[in-house]
Write a protein that holds these residues in place. Structure first.
Motif, short mmCIF file in Angstrom:
data_model
loop_
_atom_site.label_atom_id
_atom_site.label_comp_id
_atom_site.label_asym_id
_atom_site.label_seq_id
_atom_site.Cartn_x
_atom_site.Cartn_y
_atom_site.Cartn_z
N UNK A 113 1.55 10.83 -10.42
CA UNK A 113 0.46 11.07 -11.37
C UNK A 113 -0.23 12.40 -11.10
N UNK A 124 3.31 6.23 -7.17
CA UNK A 124 2.59 6.50 -8.42
C UNK A 124 1.46 7.52 -8.26
N UNK A 125 0.74 7.47 -7.14
CA UNK A 125 -0.37 8.42 -6.96
C UNK A 125 0.16 9.85 -6.97
N UNK A 137 -1.53 7.31 -14.85
CA UNK A 137 -0.84 6.78 -13.66
C UNK A 137 -1.72 6.94 -12.42
N UNK A 138 -2.34 8.12 -12.28
CA UNK A 138 -3.20 8.34 -11.10
C UNK A 138 -4.36 7.35 -11.10
N UNK A 162 -12.73 6.85 0.88
CA UNK A 162 -13.19 7.54 -0.33
C UNK A 162 -13.91 8.83 0.08
N UNK A 216 0.83 -1.21 0.00
CA UNK A 216 0.00 0.00 0.00
C UNK A 216 0.87 1.26 0.00
N UNK A 257 -2.83 11.40 -15.81
CA UNK A 257 -4.17 10.86 -15.60
C UNK A 257 -4.12 9.33 -15.58
N UNK A 298 -15.42 2.73 2.90
CA UNK A 298 -15.99 3.89 2.22
C UNK A 298 -15.49 5.19 2.83
N UNK A 301 -2.74 -8.94 -11.04
CA UNK A 301 -1.73 -9.76 -10.36
C UNK A 301 -2.31 -11.05 -9.78
N UNK A 354 -4.59 4.51 -12.68
CA UNK A 354 -4.10 3.13 -12.52
C UNK A 354 -3.86 2.84 -11.04
N UNK A 355 -3.13 3.74 -10.36
CA UNK A 355 -2.83 3.47 -8.95
C UNK A 355 -4.09 3.51 -8.09
N UNK A 356 -5.05 4.35 -8.46
CA UNK A 356 -6.31 4.39 -7.72
C UNK A 356 -7.07 3.08 -7.93
N UNK A 358 -11.24 -2.66 -5.53
CA UNK A 358 -12.20 -3.58 -4.92
C UNK A 358 -13.22 -2.85 -4.05
N UNK A 359 -12.75 -1.76 -3.41
CA UNK A 359 -13.67 -0.95 -2.60
C UNK A 359 -14.74 -0.34 -3.49
N UNK A 360 -14.29 0.20 -4.64
CA UNK A 360 -15.25 0.86 -5.54
C UNK A 360 -16.25 -0.17 -6.08
N UNK A 368 -0.37 15.66 -13.58
CA UNK A 368 -1.63 16.24 -14.07
C UNK A 368 -1.70 17.74 -13.72
N UNK A 408 -18.64 -0.94 -3.32
CA UNK A 408 -19.52 0.20 -3.04
C UNK A 408 -20.62 0.29 -4.09
N UNK A 418 -5.76 0.18 -8.57
CA UNK A 418 -5.06 -0.86 -7.81
C UNK A 418 -5.41 -0.76 -6.32
N UNK A 419 -5.36 0.47 -5.81
CA UNK A 419 -5.57 0.66 -4.37
C UNK A 419 -7.02 0.58 -3.94
N UNK A 420 -7.91 1.12 -4.76
CA UNK A 420 -9.30 1.24 -4.31
C UNK A 420 -10.29 0.45 -5.17
N UNK A 461 2.23 2.23 -3.34
CA UNK A 461 1.28 2.88 -4.25
C UNK A 461 1.29 4.41 -4.10
N UNK A 517 -24.92 3.50 3.33
CA UNK A 517 -24.05 2.30 3.26
C UNK A 517 -24.30 1.38 4.44
#
Lengths: 337, 125
Positions: A20, A16-17, B67-68, A269, A10, B65, A266, B6, B70-72, B78-80, A24, B83, B74-76, A13, A223
């Motif tokens: 990116x 990259x975030x 990369x951001x 987010x 984690x 855009x 959630x 993966x 893609x990493x989102x 399953x959550x999304x 942008x 949800x 990967x990280x989120x 990550x 939720x």
């Protein structure tokens, strides 16, 4: 117990975030109209002076060179100096002043959302298809749908203009002078031992927190209701009831923990929306946090401040999501396998 | 294109890595062509400096855009997914699909910025 591999993955990550987001923001700033050199020098400045400012800021270099330099500086946490917002000051100093204000607002907003959203969601699920449930669902829908730029002025109109019980803007009454120790106004007033100032700060924060909290509460209750309904239908819940356990005990002992798992994911987010919401909330209530800093930096083409502010937003968002993921894996250890 | 998911255990690690590198290189090459094309196209309206700067900024936008997102994903991801299911607004969006799409976008963007920077060196410096 959380595995180190899970946390390391984690944390990786985060790179990259931030890369990116930084890219942008850099691209958008350079594609948007407005010349920082003109903004700094002034509209009436001579062409020679504008050119001199442009050279000093490195704006005459090709864009790819500026991008490489920007990435190098960002990697060493050197955000440079402000062009306009607080001319000549280090951007990190400006952020250090403003960041606690926004964090305080976001934490209080999220806390209000959790405090009211969780019980409301549980109540709504337990009393499914009753009047309570219908009211709660309509309320949640309204809370999600009403934008901050509308609910904020509406609250100001009602509580400040018509009823006159709450202040319209700022963080503290003009008669109070509190030294900034932590940057969090509620904590600082308590540390100063000035209860009157504390009350004033609390009254100033009430409306912004309600505006942020309503959205959060609506989402969380929706939720929680959905998750709770799923959990109460599970076999283990029926078994617990069949063994003679009371409804309340079954829900509190078995249901709540399991129903809370999807809700907690959630929250991460949600925190992102909270930060976005803080930009609007701070603008509406004239609070000098990082949100208003971003707005004025954009208006004044202050590139270093905009870039650093957005990066800080992204960093906070990612860190909160990491914490949420860790909490999730503690509640449900299967996630990191 | 090989899956960037993966959790797909079908291929050995080396083969999978190699396939990913080949796919990345292919999309970066596509981005390179786009970067040069955009730089040349913009030359017809602007000076070499403005054209290559704009081409670079557009490529950086695509790269950032990609990369951001893609990493989102990967990280989120399953959550999304979860949800959307819970809120009953699922639209068929999946974490794996998003990862693959943004993998492509990231490498196209990377090729684009490199090509725009190369065009800038050739035309401006």
């Amino acid at each position: 117990m959380v595995s180190k591999r899970f946390v390391a993955k984690r944390l990786l990550l985060l790179g990259p975030v931030l890369f990116g987001v930084a890219t942008v923001v850099f691209a958008i700033l350079h594609l948007s109209p407005g010349d920082p050199a003109v903004a700094i020098a002034g509209q009436r400045a001579s062409q020679e002076f504008i050119e001199q400012v442009r050279t000093d800021l490195g704006l005459n270099d090709p864009l790819w060179q500026q991008y490489v330099r920007f990435l190098q500086d960002t990697a060493t946490l050197d955000f440079g100096q402000s062009y306009q917002v607080r001319r000549g000051s280090d951007v990190s100093d400006i952020l250090a002043d403003r960041l606690p204000i926004t964090i305080e607002l976001a934490i209080l907003g999220q806390a209000a959302g959790l405090l009211f959203g969780l019980p409301l969601g549980i109540l709504s699920a337990v009393k499914q298809d009753t009047l309570t449930d219908h009211f709660s669902r309509v309320g949640a829908l309204a809370g999600i749908s009403i934008p901050i730029y509308w609910s904020g002025p509406l609250l100001i109109l009602l509580f400040a203009q018509i009823l006159g019980v709450l202040p319209t803007s700022g963080r503290l009454g003009s008669t109070y002078f509190i030294d900034s120790t932590t940057g969090f106004i509620l904590v600082d007033t308590l540390l100063a031992g000035d209860m009157a100032a504390f009350q004033s700060a609390a009254r100033h924060l009430l409306m912004p927190v309600v505006v942020l909290g309503v959205y959060s509460m609506a989402f969380i209750s929706r939720m929680m209701r959905s998750s709770m309904l799923e959990v109460v239908r599970q076999d283990y819940m029926r078994t617990a009831r069949a063994k003679g356990q009371g409804a309340k005990t079954t829900i509190m002992k078995h249901g709540l923990r399991n129903a809370f798992i999807p809700v907690i994911t959630i929250i991460g987010i949600q925190f992102g929306s909270m930060l976005g919401g803080s930009v609007l909330t701070e603008t509406v209530f004239e609070i000098n946090g990082i949100g208003t800093l971003l707005v004025s930096a954009i208006n004044q083409s202050d590139y270093p401040v905009v870039q650093a502010t957005v990066l800080v937003f992204a960093f906070m968002y990612t860190i909160v999501n990491l914490l949420v993921d860790i909490t999730y894996s503690i509640l449900d250890p299967r996630i990191d396998q | 294109m090989p899956s960037t998911d993966s959790r797909v255990p079908s291929e050995p690690l080396l083969e999978r890595t190699l396939a990913l590198v080949v796919a990345a290189a292919r999309w970066a090459a596509v981005g390179g062509v786009v970067g040069v094309a955009v730089s040349l196209a913009l030359l017809t309206i602007w000076s070499p400096r403005a054209a290559t700067d704009t081409a670079f900024a557009l490529g950086a936008l695509v790269l950032g855009f990609g990369v951001t997102a893609w990493s989102t994903a990967v990280g989120l991801g399953r959550t999304i997914e979860g949800m959307k299911d819970r809120l009953e607004v699922s639209s068929g969006w999946t974490e794996a699909g998003a990862r693959e799409a943004f993998f492509v976008l990231s490498w196209v963007g990377a090729g684009w910025v490199v090509a725009a920077a190369a065009s800038s060196i050739l035309l401006v410096v």
